[in-house]
Structures are given as structure tokens and as C-alpha cells.
Scaffold this motif. Structure first.
Motif, PDB file in Angstrom:
ATOM      1  N   GLY A  16      51.501 112.451  -0.185  1.00  0.00           N
ATOM      2  CA  GLY A  16      52.909 112.070  -0.233  1.00  0.00           C
ATOM      3  C   GLY A  16      53.532 111.903   1.133  1.00  0.00           C
ATOM      4  N   ARG A  17      52.694 111.627   2.133  1.00  0.00           N
ATOM      5  CA  ARG A  17      53.221 111.412   3.487  1.00  0.00           C
ATOM      6  C   ARG A  17      53.420 109.916   3.724  1.00  0.00           C
ATOM      7  N   LEU A  18      54.441 109.618   4.482  1.00  0.00           N
ATOM      8  CA  LEU A  18      54.757 108.238   4.845  1.00  0.00           C
ATOM      9  C   LEU A  18      54.657 108.091   6.348  1.00  0.00           C
ATOM     10  N   VAL A  19      53.945 107.060   6.781  1.00  0.00           N
ATOM     11  CA  VAL A  19      53.919 106.703   8.201  1.00  0.00           C
ATOM     12  C   VAL A  19      55.067 105.733   8.421  1.00  0.00           C
ATOM     13  N   LEU A  20      55.984 106.097   9.302  1.00  0.00           N
ATOM     14  CA  LEU A  20      57.097 105.193   9.598  1.00  0.00           C
ATOM     15  C   LEU A  20      56.588 103.946  10.302  1.00  0.00           C
ATOM     16  N   PRO A  21      57.076 102.764   9.917  1.00  0.00           N
ATOM     17  CA  PRO A  21      56.707 101.551  10.644  1.00  0.00           C
ATOM     18  C   PRO A  21      57.066 101.689  12.124  1.00  0.00           C
ATOM     19  N   ALA A  22      56.270 101.085  12.983  1.00  0.00           N
ATOM     20  CA  ALA A  22      56.440 101.215  14.437  1.00  0.00           C
ATOM     21  C   ALA A  22      57.854 100.839  14.888  1.00  0.00           C
ATOM     22  N   LEU A  94      56.177 114.336   5.452  1.00  0.00           N
ATOM     23  CA  LEU A  94      55.878 114.646   4.065  1.00  0.00           C
ATOM     24  C   LEU A  94      57.146 114.529   3.224  1.00  0.00           C
ATOM     25  N   ILE A  95      57.044 113.769   2.137  1.00  0.00           N
ATOM     26  CA  ILE A  95      58.164 113.637   1.206  1.00  0.00           C
ATOM     27  C   ILE A  95      57.964 114.675   0.095  1.00  0.00           C
ATOM     28  N   PRO A  96      58.936 115.547  -0.125  1.00  0.00           N
ATOM     29  CA  PRO A  96      58.810 116.561  -1.176  1.00  0.00           C
ATOM     30  C   PRO A  96      58.560 115.931  -2.556  1.00  0.00           C
ATOM     31  N   LYS A  97      57.783 116.617  -3.367  1.00  0.00           N
ATOM     32  CA  LYS A  97      57.410 116.100  -4.694  1.00  0.00           C
ATOM     33  C   LYS A  97      58.622 115.818  -5.575  1.00  0.00           C
ATOM     34  N   THR A  98      59.646 116.665  -5.495  1.00  0.00           N
ATOM     35  CA  THR A  98      60.839 116.423  -6.316  1.00  0.00           C
ATOM     36  C   THR A  98      61.499 115.100  -5.949  1.00  0.00           C
ATOM     37  N   MET A  99      61.442 114.762  -4.683  1.00  0.00           N
ATOM     38  CA  MET A  99      62.043 113.502  -4.236  1.00  0.00           C
ATOM     39  C   MET A  99      61.165 112.300  -4.610  1.00  0.00           C
ATOM     40  N   LEU A 100      59.853 112.493  -4.559  1.00  0.00           N
ATOM     41  CA  LEU A 100      58.949 111.429  -5.005  1.00  0.00           C
ATOM     42  C   LEU A 100      59.246 111.085  -6.465  1.00  0.00           C
ATOM     43  N   ARG A 101      59.439 112.120  -7.289  1.00  0.00           N
ATOM     44  CA  ARG A 101      59.748 111.902  -8.710  1.00  0.00           C
ATOM     45  C   ARG A 101      61.106 111.227  -8.878  1.00  0.00           C
ATOM     46  N   ALA A 103      62.745 109.179  -7.013  1.00  0.00           N
ATOM     47  CA  ALA A 103      62.743 107.756  -6.650  1.00  0.00           C
ATOM     48  C   ALA A 103      61.562 107.000  -7.272  1.00  0.00           C
ATOM     49  N   SER A 104      60.785 107.666  -8.133  1.00  0.00           N
ATOM     50  CA  SER A 104      59.602 107.048  -8.774  1.00  0.00           C
ATOM     51  C   SER A 104      58.664 106.442  -7.739  1.00  0.00           C
ATOM     52  N   LEU A 105      58.410 107.199  -6.680  1.00  0.00           N
ATOM     53  CA  LEU A 105      57.535 106.704  -5.614  1.00  0.00           C
ATOM     54  C   LEU A 105      56.110 107.130  -5.903  1.00  0.00           C
ATOM     55  N   ASP A 106      55.206 106.181  -5.720  1.00  0.00           N
ATOM     56  CA  ASP A 106      53.792 106.474  -5.929  1.00  0.00           C
ATOM     57  C   ASP A 106      53.056 106.120  -4.653  1.00  0.00           C
ATOM     58  N   LYS A 107      52.252 105.073  -4.692  1.00  0.00           N
ATOM     59  CA  LYS A 107      51.476 104.724  -3.501  1.00  0.00           C
ATOM     60  C   LYS A 107      52.195 103.677  -2.644  1.00  0.00           C
ATOM     61  N   ASP A 108      52.632 102.606  -3.278  1.00  0.00           N
ATOM     62  CA  ASP A 108      53.309 101.524  -2.559  1.00  0.00           C
ATOM     63  C   ASP A 108      54.810 101.780  -2.514  1.00  0.00           C
ATOM     64  N   VAL A 109      55.399 101.612  -1.340  1.00  0.00           N
ATOM     65  CA  VAL A 109      56.844 101.780  -1.179  1.00  0.00           C
ATOM     66  C   VAL A 109      57.389 100.672  -0.284  1.00  0.00           C
ATOM     67  N   ILE A 110      58.676 100.462  -0.391  1.00  0.00           N
ATOM     68  CA  ILE A 110      59.395  99.550   0.501  1.00  0.00           C
ATOM     69  C   ILE A 110      60.315 100.403   1.363  1.00  0.00           C
ATOM     70  N   VAL A 111      60.215 100.247   2.665  1.00  0.00           N
ATOM     71  CA  VAL A 111      61.095 100.934   3.609  1.00  0.00           C
ATOM     72  C   VAL A 111      62.080  99.893   4.118  1.00  0.00           C
ATOM     73  N   VAL A 112      63.373 100.195   3.990  1.00  0.00           N
ATOM     74  CA  VAL A 112      64.415  99.228   4.346  1.00  0.00           C
ATOM     75  C   VAL A 112      65.320  99.822   5.412  1.00  0.00           C
ATOM     76  N   GLY A 113      65.460  99.125   6.538  1.00  0.00           N
ATOM     77  CA  GLY A 113      66.390  99.531   7.583  1.00  0.00           C
ATOM     78  C   GLY A 113      67.798  99.173   7.167  1.00  0.00           C
ATOM     79  N   MET A 114      68.698 100.166   7.199  1.00  0.00           N
ATOM     80  CA  MET A 114      70.070  99.974   6.723  1.00  0.00           C
ATOM     81  C   MET A 114      71.089 100.331   7.807  1.00  0.00           C
ATOM     82  N   GLY A 115      70.792  99.938   9.040  1.00  0.00           N
ATOM     83  CA  GLY A 115      71.722 100.238  10.130  1.00  0.00           C
ATOM     84  C   GLY A 115      71.479 101.630  10.673  1.00  0.00           C
TER      85      GLY A 115
END
Length: 147
Positions: A16-22, A94-101, A103-115
């Protein structure tokens, strides 16, 4: 001040870890020292703030009068489950499991810059929250950007 833009297709690892885009990582304020705060979004996504940006919002919400019922509701729901995380040497957190649930996050995610913040979405859910009609998008832009 942080300034995040663009969309990135990313993957969570098995833990459940995410690598931030460069580009996102490069835009983190040095004063945050790799510390981030993750919270549940108002929509079914996660919102990630550099610690310095989160402190600004925290100050506003924490300063509300605790004797006002409406303010307490806002504080309780805003602060519940907020998690402070730190980037490791590989730029992951690491994204906590409660938060993964949440947002219904599994393997593929979209990371969006919002300012000043980043959103993390399930790709299918993200599509549901985007404006599909370009004329609607144009009307919103005219309404809020030409005042």
C-alpha cells in the motif's frame, strides 16, 4: 508555497505504498522535510498536503469555537483519520488500510496535482467526477474566472 499540477498514473505496491511522481516530489516545499498529511477527501479520494500547507488549514479549523455544535462537527469530521506520513529514501509513503478502503484504492491510482495539495483517486471513480461536457466546463470557467 507548494504548487502541484498534472495527472499521473501510478501504482501502489503490495504493502500500500505510493511512490510520488518525480515532478510532485520536486515541488514539495523544503520546509516540509518530506512530511505529508493524508486525509479523506470530501469526494471518495485521498487528499495529501505537505505538512506546511496542512498547518495553514489546521490553524483555521482548530481555531473554531469548540462550544459551537456545528464547528465541532466540522472539526471532528475533518480531523478524523488524518495521518501524518513521511517519505522514505525512495520517495514512497505508506497509505493506511482504512484510507485505501475509503477511496477504493487498489493497485492502479491517479495522482492529481491540485495547486497546494495532491489528490489520489481510483481511476474509475476519478472519471465519474470529471466534467464530461466541455460546454459545462466552459461555463464554469467563465463563471469563476472572469469575475
Amino acid at each position: 508555497m507548494a504548487f502541484f499540477t498534472s495527472e499521473y498514473e501510478c501504482k501502489l505496491d503490495a504493502k500500500g505504498r505510493l511512490v510520488l511522481p518525480a515532478r510532485i516530489k520536486a515541488s514539495l516545499p523544503e520546509t516540509s522535510g518530506g512530511e505529508l498529511v493524508v486525509r479523506r477527501g470530501f469526494e471518495p479520494c485521498l487528499v495529501v498536503y505537505p505538512f506546511t500547507e496542512y498547518k495553514k488549514i489546521y490553524s483555521k479549523i482548530a481555531s473554531l469555537n469548540e462550544f459551537n455544535e456545528e464547528y465541532r462537527k466540522l472539526q471532528r469530521n475533518f480531523f478524523r483519520g488524518n495521518t501524518q506520513v513521511e517519505l522514505d529514501n525512495n520517495g514512497r509513503f505508506l497509505i493506511p488500510k482504512t484510507m485505501l478502503r475509503y477511496a477504493s484504492l487498489d493497485k492502479d491510482v491517479i495522482v492529481v496535482g491540485m495547486g497546494n495539495r495532491i489528490e489520489i483517486w481510483n481511476p474509475e471513480t476519478y472519471e465519474e467526477y470529471l466534467i464530461q461536457d466541455q460546454s459545462e466546463f466552459s461555463k464554469l470557467a467563465e463563471k469563476y474566472l472572469t469575475e
